[in-house]
Design an enzyme around this catalytic site. Structure first.
Site, PDB file in Angstrom:
ATOM      1  N   LYS A   1       0.842  -1.200   0.000  1.00  0.00           N
ATOM      2  CA  LYS A   1       0.000   0.000   0.000  1.00  0.00           C
ATOM      3  C   LYS A   1       0.875   1.246   0.000  1.00  0.00           C
ATOM      4  CE  LYS A   1      -4.013   2.179   1.916  1.00  0.00           C
ATOM      5  NZ  LYS A   1      -5.026   2.292   2.951  1.00  0.00           N
TER       6      LYS A   1
ATOM      7  N   CYS B   1      -4.063   7.744  -8.234  1.00  0.00           N
ATOM      8  CA  CYS B   1      -5.100   7.955  -7.216  1.00  0.00           C
ATOM      9  C   CYS B   1      -5.936   9.187  -7.567  1.00  0.00           C
ATOM     10  CB  CYS B   1      -4.449   8.121  -5.843  1.00  0.00           C
ATOM     11  SG  CYS B   1      -5.638   8.256  -4.498  1.00  0.00           S
TER      12      CYS B   1
ATOM     13  N   LYS C   1       2.305   3.684 -12.366  1.00  0.00           N
ATOM     14  CA  LYS C   1       0.881   3.345 -12.339  1.00  0.00           C
ATOM     15  C   LYS C   1       0.077   4.494 -12.933  1.00  0.00           C
ATOM     16  CE  LYS C   1      -2.544   1.193  -9.312  1.00  0.00           C
ATOM     17  NZ  LYS C   1      -2.815   0.763  -7.911  1.00  0.00           N
TER      18      LYS C   1
END
Length: 421
Positions: A45, A135, A173
Site C-alpha cells: 500500500k 489515485c 501506475k
C-alpha cells in the site's frame, strides 16, 4: 503442468498474480498471509507522508442479488509511519525471497522528496517501485496521484527524478481519468520507466441515499468523489491495456489491473498484452484464497491449449484489436432460434422490437422467428436470452470479399453538394 513463473521488467515471480497496492497490502502480516495463500507478488500500500483517513470510506454498487459488482473508495495512502512500513517490507521480503515485493510511492512533486523516499526504501530488499500517478481522490487535490498522471510532462518528469536514484525497476501506475491512455504511457516510457501498470481507479460518485439525500459514502452528512473499481471496470481496463499494447511506439511491459475476479479475467488481460495482473477488489470481497482457483484455472487453460508457459500467451490477442475503420463491412451474421432450447419468454422479441431492428415474429406454435433479411446481426437477442443454446449467431457471408471503411468510401458513389449548402 505449464510454467507459471514470470520475469516482469526484471522482477521474478512464481506466478503472474500480484496483489495491487490497496488495503489488502496494508501491512506485513497481511502480505505474508497472501503469499502463504499462493500470490506471486504484492504491491505494498502506497507509502508517503502518513495521512488521516475518513470514516466511512467505501460504497458498493449492487446489481440485483449480486453484491458489490463495483466499489467506490475514498481511502488514501498509508496511515502508518514510513519507518514501520519499511521495517515490515524488509522482514517480509526476507521471509519470502521468491515472491515479488513492490513498494508503491507517492510524495509531493519535488525532486528532493522523491529522491529521499526512494533512497530510504530501496535498502529493504524489495524488488521494485511502483509510482502512484493514479489515485483520483484526496491526494490529487494536493497535487499528487492523478494530478500527476493526467499531465504527460509531469509523468515523464517525476519518472526521470526517480530513475536518477533508483537501483530497482520502476513501474509507473497510470490513471484512467484521461481522454487517451497512450500519451501518459509514452511519457512514462520516455522518463525511463521499466514498466507501467493500469488502470488505477476511475472518478465516481456511487449513488445517493434517497431517504437522507446524502451521497455515498456518508461522512457526517457529506460525500466526496472517489475511485471506482471492481468487476464493472474490467472492459475499460482491457481497452486501455490493449491500446498501449498495440501502440507502435510503446514497448515496455504492462501490468494489468481492473475487475479481475477469476483466472478467465486474468487470461483476458494477458492475451491483450499484460505481462502480469494485479488484483484488489475481489480479494476485499472474497479473501486471499481466490488465488488458488486462479492458479489452477490458468494451469488447466494453458495445458488444454498446449502452451508450455504463461509467457506464451502474453499479447496473443493484441493483433485482433483494431480501429473501427479497419473492420470488415461485408462480414454478415444473423440470429437463428433453436426451438428445442427456447422457453418462449419473448425477451428476444421485446428487445429487438423496442431496442434494435424489429426483425422478430412468431410462428404458429408461438416460437420466435427471425426475419433474416431484416436482421443486422447486432447480437442483442442472444445477449438477453436466458436459455443457453436458444439463439445463435450464424455467419452468412463466405469471407471471400472483405472490405473496410476506406475501401468502401473509395468506391461509394458521391452525392453532389446542393447549391447554397
Amino acid at each position: 503442468m505449464a510454467d507459471l513463473t514470470t520475469n516482469f521488467a526484471g522482477i521474478k515471480s512464481p506466478n503472474p498474480f500480484w496483489l495491487a497496492s490497496a488495503p489488502p497490502t496494508n501491512m506485513g502480516s497481511m502480505v505474508e498471509r497472501a503469499f502463504d495463500a499462493g500470490w506471486g507478488g504484492a504491491v505494498w500500500k502506497t507509502l508517503g507522508e502518513p495521512i488521516v483517513n475518513v470514516s466511512s470510506r467505501l460504497a458498493g454498487l449492487d446489481q440485483g442479488a449480486l453484491r458489490m459488482i463495483g466499489l467506490n473508495n475514498i481511502e488514501l495512502i498509508t496511515d502508518r509511519s514510513l519507518e514501520v512500513n519499511l521495517k515490515e517490507i524488509y522482514e517480509c521480503k526476507k521471509k519470502y525471497p521468491n515472491n515479488a515485493v513492490i513498494i508503491s510511492l507517492m510524495v509531493e512533486s519535488r525532486r528532493e522528496a522523491w529522491h529521499e523516499i526512494v533512497k530510504r526504501s530501496q535498502d529493504t530488499g524489495a524488488d521494485g517501485f511502483e509510482l502512484n500517478f493514479g489515485c483520483p481522490h484526496g491526494m490529487s487535490e494536493r497535487g499528487m496521484g492523478a494530478a500527476m498522471g493526467q499531465v504527460p510532462e509531469y509523468t515523464c518528469m517525476v519518472t526521470e527524478w526517480v530513475k536518477e536514484v533508483s537501483e530497482l525497476p520502476v513501474i509507473v501506475k497510470l490513471t484512467p481519468n484521461v481522454a487517451h491512455i497512450v500519451p501518459p504511457g509514452r511519457a512514462a516510457q520516455k522518463g525511463g520507466a521499466d514498466a507501467v501498470s493500469l488502470i488505477n481507479t476511475i472518478n465516481s460518485v456511487m449513488g445517493v441515499d434517497l431517504d437522507t439525500m446524502i451521497p455515498y459514502p456518508n461522512v457526517n452528512g457529506m460525500a466526496a468523489h472517489g475511485g471506482y473499481c471492481g468487476t464493472a471496470v474490467k472492459p475499460i481496463a482491457l481497452n486501455m491495456v490493449s491500446e498501449l499494447a498495440r501502440d507502435a511506439e510503446f514497448n515496455i511491459p504492462i501490468s494489468g489491473i481492473g475487475g479481475i475476479n477469476t483466472w478467465r479475467d486474468a487470461v483476458e488481460f494477458l492475451l491483450l498484452g499484460a505481462g502480469n495482473v494485479q488484483v484488489c477488489t475481489a480479494v476485499m470481497h472474497y479473501g486471499y484464497r481466490i488465488v488458488e482457483d486462479m492458479i489452477d484455472g490458468l494451469n488447466n487453460y494453458l495445458d488444454e491449449k498446449g502452451f508450455a508457459s504463461v509467457n506464451d500467451i502474453i499479447g496473443k490477442s493484441v493483433s485482433r484489436v483494431t480501429d473501427w475503420g479497419n473492420l470488415d463491412l461485408n462480414y454478415k451474421v444473423v440470429a437463428r432460434v433453436n426451438n428445442e432450447h427456447c422457453i418462449k419468454c419473448n425477451l428476444c422479441y421485446v428487445a429487438c422490437e423496442d431496442g434494435a431492428h424489429q426483425c422478430f415474429d412468431f410462428d404458429e406454435n408461438k416460437f420466435p422467428v427471425v426475419d433474416e433479411p431484416e436482421c443486422v446481426g447486432c447480437n442483442l437477442c442472444a445477449l438477453v436470452c436466458p436459455s443457453p443454446g436458444a439463439i445463435s449467431m450464424v455467419r452468412l457471408d463466405d469471407g471471400s470479399n472483405p472490405m473496410n471503411w476506406k475501401e468502401y468510401s473509395a468506391n461509394a458513389p458521391t452525392t453532389p453538394k446542393s447549391h447554397g449548402s
